[in-house]
Write a protein that holds these residues in place. Structure first.
Motif, PDB file in Angstrom:
ATOM      1  N   LEU A  24       0.805  -1.224   0.000  1.00  7.33           N
ATOM      2  CA  LEU A  24       0.000   0.000   0.000  1.00  7.33           C
ATOM      3  C   LEU A  24       0.836   1.270   0.000  1.00  7.33           C
ATOM      4  N   THR A  25       2.126   1.134  -0.297  1.00  2.37           N
ATOM      5  CA  THR A  25       3.002   2.311  -0.295  1.00  2.37           C
ATOM      6  C   THR A  25       2.499   3.435  -1.197  1.00  2.37           C
ATOM      7  N   PRO A  26       2.018   3.174  -2.429  1.00  2.00           N
ATOM      8  CA  PRO A  26       1.542   4.289  -3.273  1.00  2.00           C
ATOM      9  C   PRO A  26       0.343   5.013  -2.688  1.00  2.00           C
ATOM     10  N   TYR A  27      -0.507   4.300  -1.945  1.00  2.00           N
ATOM     11  CA  TYR A  27      -1.662   4.947  -1.325  1.00  2.00           C
ATOM     12  C   TYR A  27      -1.263   5.720  -0.067  1.00  2.00           C
ATOM     13  N   LEU A  28      -0.435   5.120   0.759  1.00  2.00           N
ATOM     14  CA  LEU A  28      -0.063   5.759   2.015  1.00  2.00           C
ATOM     15  C   LEU A  28       0.884   6.935   1.799  1.00  2.00           C
ATOM     16  N   GLY A  29       1.786   6.817   0.836  1.00  2.00           N
ATOM     17  CA  GLY A  29       2.752   7.885   0.580  1.00  2.00           C
ATOM     18  C   GLY A  29       2.557   8.492  -0.796  1.00  2.00           C
ATOM     19  N   ARG A  30       2.121   9.727  -0.867  1.00  2.00           N
ATOM     20  CA  ARG A  30       1.849  10.376  -2.155  1.00  2.00           C
ATOM     21  C   ARG A  30       3.051  11.161  -2.672  1.00  2.00           C
ATOM     22  N   THR A  31       3.940  11.562  -1.787  1.00  3.25           N
ATOM     23  CA  THR A  31       5.142  12.295  -2.195  1.00  3.25           C
ATOM     24  C   THR A  31       6.373  11.449  -1.880  1.00  3.25           C
ATOM     25  N   ASP A  32       7.514  11.905  -2.390  1.00  2.00           N
ATOM     26  CA  ASP A  32       8.750  11.161  -2.156  1.00  2.00           C
ATOM     27  C   ASP A  32       9.042  11.043  -0.669  1.00  2.00           C
TER      28      ASP A  32
END
Length: 259
Positions: free
Chosen positions: A29-37
């Motif tokens: 779920l990294t793309p959902y939880l983290g939207r920026t670098d």
């Protein structure tokens, strides 16, 4: 000795599902939880101190299986090879992404590594579900096919993701925490969701053992008499180190450290 060998196999397998399930689910779920670098670095830092220690449980499971249940191990390696290839590939791809993220030339490289972590985590979760589909039906000699394989793989992947969300609510701060909390729901305590999914994940290998009856495939008594005491000795420091890691990094992550 047969009972102790079975207990060790169940212990290590359950430990991997519960502990490694947290970092696999969070990676999914990294793309959902983290939207920026920076947010993605924060998400990865939430499980970075744990993932290597968690993988030891899978290595230990493979060791117990090979030493104490060689017949079953041989059946799995030959019959489930199409399943084990994406499982191991996902494991390697995810680890490469985690190890090399901070060593690349710029943001594109970091985005590529973040994608490798996410894709590897999904591959691990789906392949594990695919493997369980065959084992739960008592057919370790061939991969599961049809709706059973698809539904089991998706259900297990969803359970890994839910476990990762519960872990994220215990470790993250800021916007990544808010996104995780939004999906987990308004449980009275943040650890309630994590505890529930831990019980469900821990039950999967136990249910698999009931379907496979590995006690019918144990090695001879002389082999067990040699291996089981040695494994029991190794288990003590393994559990101690694992407990220390989880205690040392029990606080929430406020910055993208460990990477």
């Amino acid at each position: 000795m047969d009972t102790l060998a079975l207990a060790l196999l169940a212990f290590f397998t359950t430990g991997w599902f519960v502990l490694a399930g947290a970092d696999i689910g969070t990676g999914m779920l990294t793309p959902y939880l983290g939207r920026t670098d920076r947010e993605r670095r924060l998400v990865l830092a939430s499980f970075a101190p744990f993932f290597l220690g968690n993988e030891v449980w899978l290595v230990a499971t493979a060791g117990v299986l090979a030493g104490c249940f060689p017949e079953l191990e041989g059946t799995l390696l030959t019959g489930q090879l199409p399943v084990l290839v994406p499982l191991l590939t996902g494991w390697i791809v995810r680890d490469i992404g985690l190890w090399t993220r901070g060593r690349g030339p710029g943001p594109r490289w970091r985005a590529f590594c973040d994608g490798a972590v996410t894709a590897g985590s999904w591959s691990l979760a789906l392949a594990t579900g695919w493997l369980l589909a065959a084992l739960l039906t008592g057919r370790p000699y061939e991969p599961a096919t049809g709706p059973t394989a698809v539904l089991t793989a998706l259900a297990v992947a969803a359970l890994f993701a839910a476990h990762g969300l519960g872990f994220a609510t215990l470790r993250l701060t800021g916007l990544p925490y808010e996104r995780a909390r939004r999906l987990v729901g308004r449980a009275r305590r943040p650890w309630h969701s994590f505890a529930l999914t831990a019980v469900l994940l821990g039950g999967l290998p136990l249910a698999t053992g009931g379907a496979l009856a590995p006690g019918h495939h144990t090695a001879d008594e002389a082999t067990l008499a040699l291996l089981v005491p040695a494994l029991l000795v190794v288990t003590v420091p393994l559990v101690g180190v694992q407990a220390w890691i989880w205690h040392a990094f029990r606080h929430r992550v406020t910055g993208p450290s460990y990477l």
